[in-house]
Design a protein around this motif. Structure first.
Motif, PDB file in Angstrom:
ATOM      1  N   THR A 233      -8.419  13.298 -13.083  1.00 38.02           N
ATOM      2  CA  THR A 233      -7.056  13.008 -12.616  1.00 38.02           C
ATOM      3  C   THR A 233      -6.171  14.243 -12.557  1.00 38.02           C
ATOM      4  OG1 THR A 233      -6.208  12.597 -14.844  1.00 38.02           O
ATOM      5  CG2 THR A 233      -7.186  10.722 -13.658  1.00 38.02           C
TER       6      THR A 233
ATOM      7  N   ILE B 294      -7.706  11.370  -6.949  1.00 39.91           N
ATOM      8  CA  ILE B 294      -8.619  11.544  -8.084  1.00 39.91           C
ATOM      9  C   ILE B 294      -9.816  12.365  -7.627  1.00 39.91           C
ATOM     10  CG2 ILE B 294      -7.985   9.421  -9.305  1.00 39.91           C
ATOM     11  CD1 ILE B 294     -10.490   8.096  -8.036  1.00 39.91           C
TER      12      ILE B 294
ATOM     13  N   VAL C  28      -5.173   5.910  -2.703  1.00 37.01           N
ATOM     14  CA  VAL C  28      -5.663   6.963  -3.606  1.00 37.01           C
ATOM     15  C   VAL C  28      -6.669   7.828  -2.858  1.00 37.01           C
ATOM     16  CG1 VAL C  28      -6.776   7.445  -5.819  1.00 37.01           C
ATOM     17  CG2 VAL C  28      -5.427   5.349  -5.532  1.00 37.01           C
TER      18      VAL C  28
ATOM     19  N   PRO D  46      -8.835  17.804  -8.612  1.00 37.70           N
ATOM     20  CA  PRO D  46      -7.434  17.501  -8.264  1.00 37.70           C
ATOM     21  C   PRO D  46      -6.594  18.753  -8.015  1.00 37.70           C
ATOM     22  CG  PRO D  46      -8.176  16.094 -10.059  1.00 37.70           C
ATOM     23  CD  PRO D  46      -9.224  17.136  -9.878  1.00 37.70           C
TER      24      PRO D  46
ATOM     25  N   ARG E 290      -2.996   4.274  -9.951  1.00 40.44           N
ATOM     26  CA  ARG E 290      -1.610   4.746  -9.894  1.00 40.44           C
ATOM     27  C   ARG E 290      -1.538   6.235  -9.555  1.00 40.44           C
ATOM     28  NH1 ARG E 290      -1.192   1.161 -14.513  1.00 40.44           N
ATOM     29  NH2 ARG E 290      -1.338   2.918 -15.970  1.00 40.44           N
ATOM     30  N   GLN E 291      -2.674   6.902  -9.427  1.00 41.98           N
ATOM     31  CA  GLN E 291      -2.719   8.325  -9.097  1.00 41.98           C
ATOM     32  C   GLN E 291      -2.701   8.518  -7.577  1.00 41.98           C
ATOM     33  OE1 GLN E 291      -2.828  10.910 -11.303  1.00 41.98           O
ATOM     34  NE2 GLN E 291      -2.713   9.474 -13.030  1.00 41.98           N
TER      35      GLN E 291
ATOM     36  N   ARG F 240      -5.471   2.309 -14.255  1.00 42.75           N
ATOM     37  CA  ARG F 240      -4.672   3.542 -14.432  1.00 42.75           C
ATOM     38  C   ARG F 240      -4.894   4.498 -13.264  1.00 42.75           C
ATOM     39  NH1 ARG F 240      -6.836   3.099 -19.592  1.00 42.75           N
ATOM     40  NH2 ARG F 240      -8.217   4.875 -19.204  1.00 42.75           N
ATOM     41  N   TRP F 241      -6.134   4.668 -12.866  1.00 40.97           N
ATOM     42  CA  TRP F 241      -6.441   5.614 -11.798  1.00 40.97           C
ATOM     43  C   TRP F 241      -5.842   5.192 -10.465  1.00 40.97           C
ATOM     44  CZ3 TRP F 241     -12.177   5.424 -13.656  1.00 40.97           C
ATOM     45  CH2 TRP F 241     -12.313   6.223 -14.803  1.00 40.97           C
TER      46      TRP F 241
END
Length: 407
Positions: free
Chosen positions: A75, A52, A102, A187, A48-49, A45-46
């Motif tokens: 996030t 972070i 990322v 963030p 896709r950020q 999931r992270w």
């Protein structure tokens, strides 16, 4: 002197509410990951950020390497804690930290980078340090995390868990909450500061600083160079310095191998005494002040071996460092130039050049070093202050020489 292109020098923006309302709830009862599969799913999931927040808690009292106790990932929507004592295989996290897509956001990242480098044998990238970014954005030099959050968002964070043993289990709810808040704003700080640096034309300058911070040799310097850090080495003669270099390198390798603080292996004053006396056998070794009998038994043969090897080394010349005693006025004027340039660029003077860096420049010019500019005045600083500082330094020193010749 130049101002970065496209920079609007109007100072930092006023405080605005932080977009972290949801974080208050997650920080109160943050999620704690204790299993590898759970970590792998979270890392997917992270990844896709776009960015972070990352923070670490560690203990470094009786070990050479910092012992990782907790990892925090934020996030902007939530904060998650990772227990590295429960999750022994952190491979998914290591892959995330190396994902170029990322951005990893830290505050005052030096210690965090060291901890993560020793755990993963690699550094996170790309990096964004909110403390450095805040300095470039005009908020002040070396601003703490809580102070920066208060300055930008007007939120007051609770005082830290200064005496927490992050290796003890279970961690109390207030410890988990503190750890979560330590990453929660990263963030939001990244979004705010990145935009301000774009406005000021200083994003490239920050990226240069991040590249410098991520040099691996900062965390594991060559053992043969460690002797330079020992206070009192300057009083030794050439052969004694050669012995100290051998002894300090041996201690560095031993401390790393045993994972003990350097002083737990041998203190600096004992290394100096050994280098001065250069004992040849165990009888002479027993006369060294501060060398405990237990240390003689454990390390005696190794110490004598290093000292014998040092005896075959050529004398180690003292670094040629000209006296700066007669150049205090020049240093003062150069610091004034740094201050005026910093004011025009709306930057902290310490970010441009510290007094120590100015002194290093004067010393390098005096002894004719090439290049004259210290490492700390190269890169973006060369154009911002370095070239002007070197030119003014040469003018001041030439004038001083001319005055002395006329006397």
């Amino acid at each position: 002197m130049v101002r970065p292109a496209g920079g609007a020098m109007n100072g930092p923006r006023s405080a605005t509410p932080a977009p972290v309302a949801a974080l208050d709830a997650t920080a109160e009862t943050p999620r704690l990951i204790t299993g590898r599969e759970e970590l792998a799913a979270a890392c997917r999931r992270w990844r896709r950020q776009p960015a972070i927040g990352v923070d670490t808690e560690f203990v470094r009292q009786r070990t050479f390497f910092p012992a990782l106790g907790l990892i925090q990932i934020a996030t902007g929507a939530d904060v998650t804690l990772i227990d590295p004592l429960a999750v022994r295989d952190l491979t998914p996290l290591g892959e995330l930290l190396g994902d170029q897509r990322v951005v990893k956001v830290f505050h005052a990242c030096s210690e965090d980078l060291e901890v993560l480098y020793h755990r993963f044998d690699a550094l996170p990238e790309p990096l964004f340090d909110t403390q450095l970014a805040a300095a470039f954005a005009g908020y002040g030099y070396s601003l703490g995390y809580a102070a920066l959050v208060a300055r930008i968002f007007g939120d007051e964070l609770p005082k830290g868990e200064t005496r927490t043993d992050w290796l003890a289990r279970p961690l109390a709810p207030e410890q988990l909450r503190y750890a979560a808040l330590d990453a929660a704003y990263l963030p939001a700080l990244h979004r705010r500061l990145a935009a301000e640096l774009e406005d000021r034309g200083m994003r490239a300058w920050l990226e240069e600083e991040m590249t410098e911070l991520a040099r691996v040799e900062r965390f594991l310097p060559p053992p043969q160079e460690i002797y330079r850090r020992i206070k009192g080495a300057g009083r030794l003669d050439g052969r004694q310095r050669a012995a100290l270099r051998r002894l300090a390198a041996w201690r560095e390798r031993t401390a790393r191998e045993l994972d003990l603080p350097r002083g737990f292996v041998l203190r600096d004053d004992v290394l100096l005494a050994l280098a001065e006396a250069r004992p040849l056998d165990r009888r002479q070794l027993a006369r060294i002040p501060g060398l405990h009998p237990r240390q003689r038994r454990r390390y005696g043969d190794q110490l004598l071996r290093e000292l014998r090897a040092a005896g075959a080394d050529p004398p180690l010349a003292r670094a040629d460092r000209p006296s700066l005693a007669g150049h205090r006025q020049a240093i003062k004027e150069l610091q004034a130039l740094v201050a005026s340039t910093a004011e025009r660029l709306d930057l902290p003077a310490e970010l441009l050049a510290s007094r120590k860096v100015v002194q290093e420049l004067v010393g390098r010019v005096l002894r004719g070093a090439r290049p004259a500019l210290p490492r700390a005045l190269r890169g973006w600083r060369r154009q911002a202050i370095g070239e002007a500082l070197e030119g003014r330094c040469r003018e001041l020193l030439a004038a001083a020489i001319e005055r002395d010749a006329d006397r």
